[in-house]
Write an enzyme that holds these catalytic residues in place. Structure first.
Site, PDB file in Angstrom:
ATOM      1  N   LYS A   1      29.608  10.513   0.275  1.00 48.12           N
ATOM      2  CA  LYS A   1      29.816   9.430   1.247  1.00 48.12           C
ATOM      3  C   LYS A   1      28.586   8.536   1.371  1.00 48.12           C
ATOM      4  CE  LYS A   1      31.507  12.825   3.395  1.00 48.12           C
ATOM      5  NZ  LYS A   1      31.177  13.664   4.515  1.00 48.12           N
TER       6      LYS A   1
ATOM      7  N   GLY B   1      24.188  17.187   8.928  1.00 45.19           N
ATOM      8  CA  GLY B   1      23.791  15.919   9.539  1.00 45.19           C
ATOM      9  C   GLY B   1      22.505  16.029  10.353  1.00 45.19           C
TER      10      GLY B   1
HETATM   11  P1  ADP Z   1      26.354  17.441   1.893  1.00 45.72           P
HETATM   12  O1  ADP Z   1      27.508  18.008   2.692  1.00 45.72           O
HETATM   13  O2  ADP Z   1      25.518  18.506   1.297  1.00 45.72           O
HETATM   14  O3  ADP Z   1      25.563  16.411   2.651  1.00 45.72           O
HETATM   15  P2  ADP Z   1      28.084  15.494   0.636  1.00 45.72           P
HETATM   16  O4  ADP Z   1      29.149  15.833   1.625  1.00 45.72           O
HETATM   17  O5  ADP Z   1      27.442  14.179   0.725  1.00 45.72           O
HETATM   18  O6  ADP Z   1      26.984  16.657   0.623  1.00 45.72           O
HETATM   19  O7  ADP Z   1      28.685  15.556  -0.839  1.00 45.72           O
HETATM   20  C1  ADP Z   1      29.273  16.702  -1.385  1.00 45.72           C
HETATM   21  C2  ADP Z   1      30.436  16.389  -2.281  1.00 45.72           C
HETATM   22  O8  ADP Z   1      30.189  15.287  -3.138  1.00 45.72           O
HETATM   23  C3  ADP Z   1      30.729  17.571  -3.155  1.00 45.72           C
HETATM   24  O9  ADP Z   1      31.979  18.087  -2.820  1.00 45.72           O
HETATM   25  C4  ADP Z   1      30.685  16.967  -4.564  1.00 45.72           C
HETATM   26  O10 ADP Z   1      31.634  17.497  -5.417  1.00 45.72           O
HETATM   27  C5  ADP Z   1      30.921  15.503  -4.310  1.00 45.72           C
HETATM   28  N1  ADP Z   1      30.485  14.645  -5.420  1.00 45.72           N
HETATM   29  C6  ADP Z   1      29.237  14.378  -5.792  1.00 45.72           C
HETATM   30  N2  ADP Z   1      29.232  13.572  -6.879  1.00 45.72           N
HETATM   31  C7  ADP Z   1      30.510  13.313  -7.174  1.00 45.72           C
HETATM   32  C8  ADP Z   1      31.159  12.543  -8.178  1.00 45.72           C
HETATM   33  N3  ADP Z   1      30.475  11.896  -9.105  1.00 45.72           N
HETATM   34  N4  ADP Z   1      32.503  12.489  -8.146  1.00 45.72           N
HETATM   35  C9  ADP Z   1      33.197  13.160  -7.218  1.00 45.72           C
HETATM   36  N5  ADP Z   1      32.638  13.918  -6.266  1.00 45.72           N
HETATM   37  C10 ADP Z   1      31.313  13.994  -6.242  1.00 45.72           C
HETATM   38  C1  3PG Z   2      27.603  20.590  11.073  1.00 46.86           C
HETATM   39  O1  3PG Z   2      28.276  21.379  10.415  1.00 46.86           O
HETATM   40  O2  3PG Z   2      26.993  19.636  10.568  1.00 46.86           O
HETATM   41  C2  3PG Z   2      27.455  20.872  12.542  1.00 46.86           C
HETATM   42  O3  3PG Z   2      28.059  22.070  12.894  1.00 46.86           O
HETATM   43  C3  3PG Z   2      27.936  19.725  13.395  1.00 46.86           C
HETATM   44  O4  3PG Z   2      29.313  19.539  13.236  1.00 46.86           O
HETATM   45  P1  3PG Z   2      29.968  18.115  13.565  1.00 46.86           P
HETATM   46  O5  3PG Z   2      29.549  17.175  12.477  1.00 46.86           O
HETATM   47  O6  3PG Z   2      31.448  18.353  13.594  1.00 46.86           O
HETATM   48  O7  3PG Z   2      29.426  17.662  14.907  1.00 46.86           O
HETATM   49 MG    MG Z   3      29.457  17.301   3.141  1.00 48.68          MG
END
Ligand code: ADP
Ligand code: 3PG
Ligand code: MG
Length: 393
Positions: A199, A373
């Site tokens: 994202k 986060g």
């Molecule tokens: P975090 O929760 O550690 O902050 P994110 O939620 O930002 O990480 O991203 C995690 C997801 O991004 C993973 O499920 C991963 O598979 C996906 N991802 C990363 N690069 C790609 C890509 N090129 N195409 C599709 N999904 C991707």
């Molecule tokens: C997280 O998993 O990042 C924390 O438990 C906070 O959850 P939330 O993003 O639903 O507030």
């Molecule tokens: Mg994530």
């Protein structure tokens, strides 16, 4: 960041101690705990309270039930896992702040535990409703904040109760603050951020805050696509988050002005429909008819060269679709390389920590945060409301 008043300072014997934990853990499709890192990391605080004769009442959320009861988001499987670790059954108060919870809290003996059901079943939690915060606070006499992962939320169970009870930091919170502060206060240079994930809009504030503070930012994963797109690269059928061109261009200019090097992928692996194997393509040449899923081998080497020179590394976000073995190599190889580099390396992010563990590369890190986060905001230097309410030591 200043040290917070520690749970070791609290007089807890025979007193009801309300402890906010972040047991928002991933569940399997059948509802079992899939990863218990967040539970395990609270055990030092819980065992300390047990040994000190406290009557401990645990509060957590799980998922986002939006103020309504959802049986799929019950803390029952979590409390089951916790009971195993504590070697004693921990009862679950189904009514959260109702008469049963009050009675169960009143019945606790020194060293006992009680857990409240998912606090987000109550609409007053996320609203930080004063009435609900007062009800929660009535359950305890002392408040211990050990939910680092939720400290970026100003909710009743993180901020509301802290304003109503004498408040202390648990060991997990102390540990997170101590380690993550090393990235904010005076990181050893070169400081390199390795960022990926999905994202982009969510990660832009992090990127912006690192311009000028990090020496280099390496961008992989789907996070790289808007940057490559803004530079006119052909990404085939890859979907690129729309409307970010201006922000992306502004960030690149800010990083350049601040002297922070930004490294983008030079080659990518694509998933092409009907084909089992990934297709490789250089950025700048025509893309195959598919979607980009991982960084290519040249980019892995390029990232490694910068990491090899670093003293401090912050990693968040897989560099590809790492859940699919065909597209896990980018993340796995870069982190395996990082494991050979001396220095202080921190990983943060819900998906990132899980994926590093699945790929067997957590040894690349001296510290893995329990925060998603919350850790990202902390690393940006943003004040977290759940920490701000804990008095300094
Ligand atoms: P975090 O929760 O550690 O902050 P994110 O939620 O930002 O990480 O991203 C995690 C997801 O991004 C993973 O499920 C991963 O598979 C996906 N991802 C990363 N690069 C790609 C890509 N090129 N195409 C599709 N999904 C991707
Ligand atoms: C997280 O998993 O990042 C924390 O438990 C906070 O959850 P939330 O993003 O639903 O507030
Ligand atoms: Mg994530």
């Amino acid at each position: 960041m200043a040290t917070k008043r520690s749970v070791t300072e609290a007089s807890v014997r025979g007193r009801r101690v309300l402890v906010r934990v972040d047991f928002n853990v991933p569940l399997t499709p059948s509802g079992a705990v899939a990863d218990d890192h967040r539970i395990v990391e609270t055990l030092p605080t819980l065992k300390h309270l047990e040994a000190a004769g406290a009557r401990t009442i645990l509060v957590s959320h799980l998922g986002r039930p939006d103020g309504q009861r959802d049986p799929k988001l019950s803390l029952r499987p979590v409390v089951h896992r916790l009971s195993g670790y504590l070697g004693r059954p921990v009862p679950l108060a189904d009514d959260i702040v109702g008469v049963h919870a009050l009675e169960a809290a009143a019945r606790l003996q020194n060293g006992d535990f009680l857990m409240l059901e998912n606090v987000r079943f109550k609409p007053g939690e996320e609203a930080n409703d004063p009435g609900f915060a007062a009800e929660l606070a009535r359950l305890g006499e002392v408040f211990v904040q050990d939910a680092f992962g939720t400290c970026h939320r100003a909710h009743a169970s993180t901020v509301g109760v802290a304003k109503r009870l004498p408040t202390y930091a648990g060991f997990l919170v102390e540990h997170e603050v101590r380690e993550l502060s090393r990235l904010v206060d005076a990181p050893e240079h070169p400081y390199v951020a390795l960022l990926g994930g999905a994202k982009v809009a969510d990660k832009l504030p992090l990127l912006t805050s690192l311009a000028g503070r990090a020496d280099a930012i390496l961008i992989g994963g789907a996070l790289a696509f808007p940057f490559l797109h803004a530079q006119g690269a052909d990404l085939g059928g890859t979907s690129v988050e729309a409307g970010l061109e201006e922000e992306v261009t502004r960030f690149l200019a800010a990083a350049k002005d601040a002297g922070t090097k930004v490294v983008l992928p030079q080659d990518l692996l694509y998933e092409v429909e009907g084909e089992r194997d990934a297709k490789h393509a250089e950025v700048g040449s025509p893309a195959p008819p598919g979607v980009a899923r991982d960084i290519g081998p040249r980019t892995r080497d390029l990232f490694y060269l910068t990491l090899a020179e670093s003293k401090t590394v912050f990693w968040n976000g897989p560099l590809g679709l790492a859940e699919d073995f065909r597209f896990a190599a980018g993340t796995r190889e870069v982190l395996a390389g990082l494991a050979t580099v001396p220095g202080f390396h921190v990983a943060a992010g819900g998906d990132s920590a899980r994926i590093a563990s699945d790929l067997g590369v957590t040894n690349a890190f001296q510290y893995v945060s329990t925060g998603g986060g919350a850790a990202l905001e902390f690393v940006q230097g943003v004040a977290l409301p759940g920490l701000a309410v804990i008095p300094d030591a």
